[in-house]
Design an enzyme around this catalytic site. Sequence first.
Site, short mmCIF file in Angstrom:
data_model
loop_
_atom_site.label_atom_id
_atom_site.label_comp_id
_atom_site.label_asym_id
_atom_site.label_seq_id
_atom_site.Cartn_x
_atom_site.Cartn_y
_atom_site.Cartn_z
N GLU A 108 -4.22 2.27 16.06
CA GLU A 108 -4.53 2.87 14.75
C GLU A 108 -6.01 2.73 14.43
O GLU A 108 -6.65 3.67 13.95
CB GLU A 108 -3.68 2.20 13.67
N HIS A 152 -2.78 -6.38 6.74
CA HIS A 152 -2.33 -5.06 7.20
C HIS A 152 -1.34 -5.20 8.36
O HIS A 152 -0.35 -4.46 8.43
CB HIS A 152 -3.55 -4.24 7.64
N GLU A 202 1.98 -5.99 6.98
CA GLU A 202 2.59 -4.79 6.40
C GLU A 202 3.39 -4.04 7.48
O GLU A 202 4.51 -3.58 7.23
CB GLU A 202 1.52 -3.89 5.82
N HIS A 203 2.82 -3.92 8.67
CA HIS A 203 3.54 -3.28 9.77
C HIS A 203 4.81 -4.06 10.12
O HIS A 203 5.89 -3.47 10.30
CB HIS A 203 2.64 -3.20 11.01
#
Length: 430
Positions: A138, A58, A61-62
């Site tokens: 987040e 993840h 992905e950022h």
Amino acid sequence: MTIHAPTARLSVPVEAFRLENGLDVVVVPDRRAPVVTHMVWYRNGSADDPAGKSGIAHFLEHLMFKGTARWPAGEFSKIVAGYGGQENAFTSFDYTAYFQRVPKEHLRAMMDYEADRMTGLSFDEAVVAPERDVVLEERRMRVDADPAAQLGEEFSSALFVHHPYGTPIIGWEHEIEGLTRADAFTYYQRFYTPENAILVVAGDTDLDETRKLAEATYGKIAARGEAPARKRPSEPDPRAERRVSLSDPRVRQPSLRRGWLTPTYLSGDRGEVFALELAAEILGGGTTSRLYRRLCAEEEIAAGASAYFMGSMVDRAAFQLSASPRPGTDMAKLEAGLDAALATFLADGPSELELARARTRLVAETVFARDSQSSLARIFGASLAVGETVEDVLAWPERIESVTREAVIEVARRYLRPDRSVTGLLLPAA
């Protein structure tokens, strides 16, 4: 009662090929509007995170939006917006995907960009550290501020005690804090290769045009060799009933969930998985389902009841029932009602009418997906990313239609047993 004859295969004009460097390409022509959906799927997700590095898929992905030497951070997003398009990305347990939806004349630009960041991603430490803080924030917003999400993490950890499906996709906070530029770069080099990727293009295009553009962009990327192998521990079969409970003063609506481990299309008998799809639909697929009718309409002890199952996973799947009580109903009474409803289902099975309706609803949902090019792109991309084939997607409706009542009963009795279950309770603070 009339039971309709089996439906035809899913009618989608899909074609597929593979570039010389190993990139798989799926083309789904749809000429109704001059728009294309362009998606790149990588066959890695959070379950492929190295031990002690949860959240790296993840996190990467950022970082994929932080630019390359050719396209500095934010520049391509402005270009897509200027085209009137949309872009985004998402990480799941078994895959990571990036997509854009733009007017068809800009398809080449989308391919050019994704091919560039498949190999040329910037890894400036000045970008990596702040983005790690973004991910941590987040997590705080999505998990720390939400008791239901916190219970969900504990529930998954109890269901998958050894397999990384029990680790949250976003990662554990203390491990996210330790992620480094080197971790991200190593992960990127391992998984972001043409052999490990799937390109899906749906919309106003055709096979020849897509092949020509793909070869001119993605085809320039050098092959790395064989695709990286997934290295995951196997989940042992459960032997004991487990329970997790979370109480929090922020909880306004209590809830109950119960889950079981089941096979997937890749890890078990496919016939069992089709039967489990139907069992979930019969038990909790909307307001006409068995649980909703019994707990909400007849006994009036639940405000809602549902079931969830997704067999398109690489290793194991989770079959889950959930319910929330009506005001004035305590959780013990709700759980007893859920137990009784499930016991009746396991003893008697579904009626032929329930089975026929469930088949119709599931097939209809798949057929309706043909009307959305982005939905079709997601269906084919997700299926191929976990190891299924185009043929599996096209044949899914007729395979669902072939499931018998006896098969649903047998598979439900085999897997939905108390000694295999995990129960999660979300409660307000005393």
